[in-house]
Write an enzyme that holds these catalytic residues in place. Structure first.
Site, mmCIF file in Angstrom:
data_model
loop_
_atom_site.group_PDB
_atom_site.id
_atom_site.type_symbol
_atom_site.label_atom_id
_atom_site.label_comp_id
_atom_site.label_asym_id
_atom_site.label_seq_id
_atom_site.Cartn_x
_atom_site.Cartn_y
_atom_site.Cartn_z
ATOM 1 N NE ARG B 119 -102.258 18.382 -99.108
ATOM 2 C CZ ARG B 119 -102.317 19.300 -98.252
ATOM 3 N NH1 ARG B 119 -102.284 20.132 -98.975
ATOM 4 N NH2 ARG B 119 -103.131 19.110 -97.328
ATOM 5 C CE LYS B 141 -94.856 0.593 -112.207
ATOM 6 N NZ LYS B 141 -95.321 -1.101 -111.663
ATOM 7 C CD GLU B 183 -86.397 -4.911 -113.441
ATOM 8 O OE1 GLU B 183 -87.214 -4.548 -114.150
ATOM 9 O OE2 GLU B 183 -86.187 -5.206 -112.285
ATOM 10 C CE LYS B 225 -89.927 0.696 -115.851
ATOM 11 N NZ LYS B 225 -89.445 1.046 -114.299
ATOM 12 C CD GLU B 235 -98.378 -1.272 -113.179
ATOM 13 O OE1 GLU B 235 -98.590 -0.690 -112.247
ATOM 14 O OE2 GLU B 235 -97.383 -2.433 -113.483
ATOM 15 N NE ARG B 239 -95.564 1.478 -115.488
ATOM 16 C CZ ARG B 239 -95.219 2.844 -114.537
ATOM 17 N NH1 ARG B 239 -95.552 3.615 -115.203
ATOM 18 N NH2 ARG B 239 -93.181 2.999 -113.759
ATOM 19 C CG ASN B 243 -95.430 -5.931 -112.729
ATOM 20 O OD1 ASN B 243 -95.061 -4.757 -112.638
ATOM 21 N ND2 ASN B 243 -96.340 -5.518 -112.755
ATOM 22 C CG HIS B 246 -91.177 -7.485 -110.704
ATOM 23 N ND1 HIS B 246 -90.791 -8.099 -111.874
ATOM 24 C CD2 HIS B 246 -90.646 -6.506 -110.281
ATOM 25 C CE1 HIS B 246 -89.524 -7.040 -112.291
ATOM 26 N NE2 HIS B 246 -89.939 -6.328 -111.124
ATOM 27 C CG HIS B 250 -93.273 -7.847 -106.037
ATOM 28 N ND1 HIS B 250 -93.762 -7.182 -106.193
ATOM 29 C CD2 HIS B 250 -91.565 -7.702 -106.416
ATOM 30 C CE1 HIS B 250 -93.462 -6.246 -107.433
ATOM 31 N NE2 HIS B 250 -92.251 -6.190 -107.250
ATOM 32 C CG HIS B 263 -85.655 -6.544 -107.032
ATOM 33 N ND1 HIS B 263 -86.971 -6.408 -107.088
ATOM 34 C CD2 HIS B 263 -86.218 -5.866 -108.525
ATOM 35 C CE1 HIS B 263 -88.155 -5.977 -108.038
ATOM 36 N NE2 HIS B 263 -87.462 -5.723 -109.661
#
Lengths: 362, 362
Positions: B119, B141, B183, B225, B235, B239, B243, B246, B250, B263
């Site tokens: 955890r 992330k 990026e 960033k 997010e 934030r 994206n 993206h 994606h 990517h």
């Protein structure tokens, strides 16, 4: 009649509702669902009993269902993948609320899936066993097992609310029911000797599943646990007291193979072992060790290690436990009934004696 | 010379160190390791290059290693299980620190494993690609992919620190390097037009991997960033600007199969698509759309959709994206260079035109 307890965790605080026939109460759900989508995660045993009533209560939502196989042996990453498959196949968005309908295994897996899906979606716990009503209802621990250790992969993640419907306990088999009582007894042992005394006096009512006695025991257990968790959400200190019986118990569960020994049964044995070791440390009188052993027997719980586990097996299995710190096994022991302590300064020979006694077919 | 940036996230704040040959700096690691145990997670490509130098820097610790296969197609729960296997087989305790040595895939998986193991255990990011140095270094992330969607299973989890060693970029192949530049360009487009102008002027230096220009671009990207992430760690709002490119990107990555399109390549195309749609909305001049397209070409990035993806495929793939809310696709579009906006009120016909243009072999 419904009891409401608040688990105080700042912005992650949530209510636990305890009472009969709560599953049908639409408003209890709708107060805690933000979006329009719901995924109910349940298992093959619970679905035929309670899925329809919950679906009816959720008539205003888009409801999808994931039905998992039933049993601790299925509490794995691989089975959890089925929850993600269902979420993605049904294209459920980040606004979905996951509802865990079942015992501790379902709660742990659905809660962990909620923690991970799109990096976190809300979830609601609907525990349908005594064990899960008094244990996983409070604390936000979610996890799956690894072949080499129990609950090794998981997250701290709090539900929006918990619905503990005492009517669901009527369908529990006796062994599952007693397994839940082990966890109830644990709270008395840790920090509530008054509750322990009450349990000694009311065990026959509980075994007979008297609704009033049950509601009282569940509420008191959740309250005791909530007090400890509120002090230490992420288990840095005092929360470890809740692991009374668990270091021995996890070794028993892992050693016997998941599913062969119920969690509550394993920790009942673990608590008796912790009491035995506490006595050897000179902390607990023989009289109190006997009371602990007898309340387990009165709750129809085992007090001897099953199978052929040896002392060496125990040491081996305990050394991968999460309570290990810098190679030292940390145990929760008893200074008294109602006074548990976290200890890494126990006597190694005393531990060896306890293990020898319990692995010799005691 | 070493640059240090602080990512301000309250008690989860951490530093990013940027400079040459940081991998050998024992003290950078030891300042951020609390226990005595370390697991280095890396892959088959990076291990032969940098594992030894990192192990040497960690000479004072018990070091275990997990070497994963290299590639986005291995960013799965099943491959992540190998990290847990290694942790458990080596009996690493809750005091272990996990070090992610590699690109974004390694960072995402090792970070997610750190979030879940027992955890939550500490981890350190050592990104060895340009993309991961400017992207996954900041933001916390972590995730793995699902066959039906990218990064669908994960956690928000912050590292103890990030070591971005610019010397590691010398071993990157050209395609990987350009993917990182996509990026970098993104930050200029979102909220830093001054940086975009600087990038237009310095792209040839960057392509030549000039160390000073690189260090400057990495630091500025991380700073841009970090500013956005500090405002919105989980997010909920601003934030989502990160994206940009993206949602289209994606869909391209998933549609072409993970691993076929890098990517950065996918989001480069996605940014050009977002610019095209922004122009159709009347928000962006043709001149600026051209500048965006040309900076991608100058960075040796693709600007056309590969494969045989159709408009229908796009709509289908985009509808499972995390940016979907109540069935509505939310896109990040451009009001100007340096002024991205989150939009769900774009014109559906304009979107259809953009998709038609880019899937017709533009």
């Amino acid at each position: 009649m419904m009891n409401t307890l608040q688990v105080a965790l700042g912005e992650r605080s949530y209510p636990i509702y305890i009472g009969e026939d709560l599953l049908a109460e639409s408003s209890l759900f709708s107060t805690h669902i933000r979006g329009k989508e719901v995924l109910i995660v349940t298992n093959e045993t619970v679905a035929p009993l309670y899925l329809d009533v919950v679906k009816t209560a959720l008539i205003d939502y888009r409801v999808e269902v994931a039905i998992l196989p039933d049993g601790e042996q299925y509490k794995t990453l691989a089975v959890m993948q089925q929850i993600f498959d269902r979420l993605l196949e049904a294209r459920l968005s980040r606004q979905v609320t996951i509802i865990a309908l079942g015992g501790g295994v379902i709660g742990d897996m659905a809660g962990f899936a909620a923690a991970c899906y799109q990096r976190g979606v809300p979830f609601i716990q609907v525990p349908t066993t005594l064990l899960s009503q008094v244990d996983s209802s409070v604390g936000g621990k979610t996890a799956v097992n690894h072949p080499l250790g129990k609950n090794m992969i998981g997250a701290f993640y709090q539900p929006q609310c918990v619905l503990a419907d005492t009517a669901t306990l009527n369908t529990l088999d006796d062994r599952q029911f007693s397994s839940g009582l082990a966890e109830v007894i644990k709270y008395g042992l840790i920090n509530d000797s008054e509750f322990f005394n009450w349990l000694e006096q009311n065990m026959s009512l509980l075994i007979a599943r008297d609704p009033a006695a049950l509601a009282q025991a569940i509420a008191r257990s959740c309250q005791d646990k909530a007090t400890i968790v509120a002090d230490d959400e992420r288990e840095q200190g005092v929360r470890a007291l809740l692991n009374l019986g668990h270091t021995f118990g996890h070794a028993i569960e892992t050693g016997c193979g998941y599913g062969h020994c119920l969690h509550g049964e394993a920790i009942a044995i673990g608590m008796v072992m912790a009491a035995d070791l506490s006595q050897r440390m000179g902390w607990l009188s023989e009289d109190k060790v006997t009371r602990i052993r007898e309340i387990m027997l009165a709750a129809n719980l085992p007090v001897a290690v099953p199978g052929n586990l040896t002392s060496a097996d125990f040491m081996d299995l305990m050394s991968v436990d999460k309570k290990v710190q810098d190679g030292l096994i940390r145990l929760v022991l008893l200074r008294d009934i109602g006074q548990a302590v976290i200890s890494d300064d126990y006597d190694a020979p005393a531990l060896a004696e306890t293990l020898a006694k319990f692995t010799a077919g005691y």
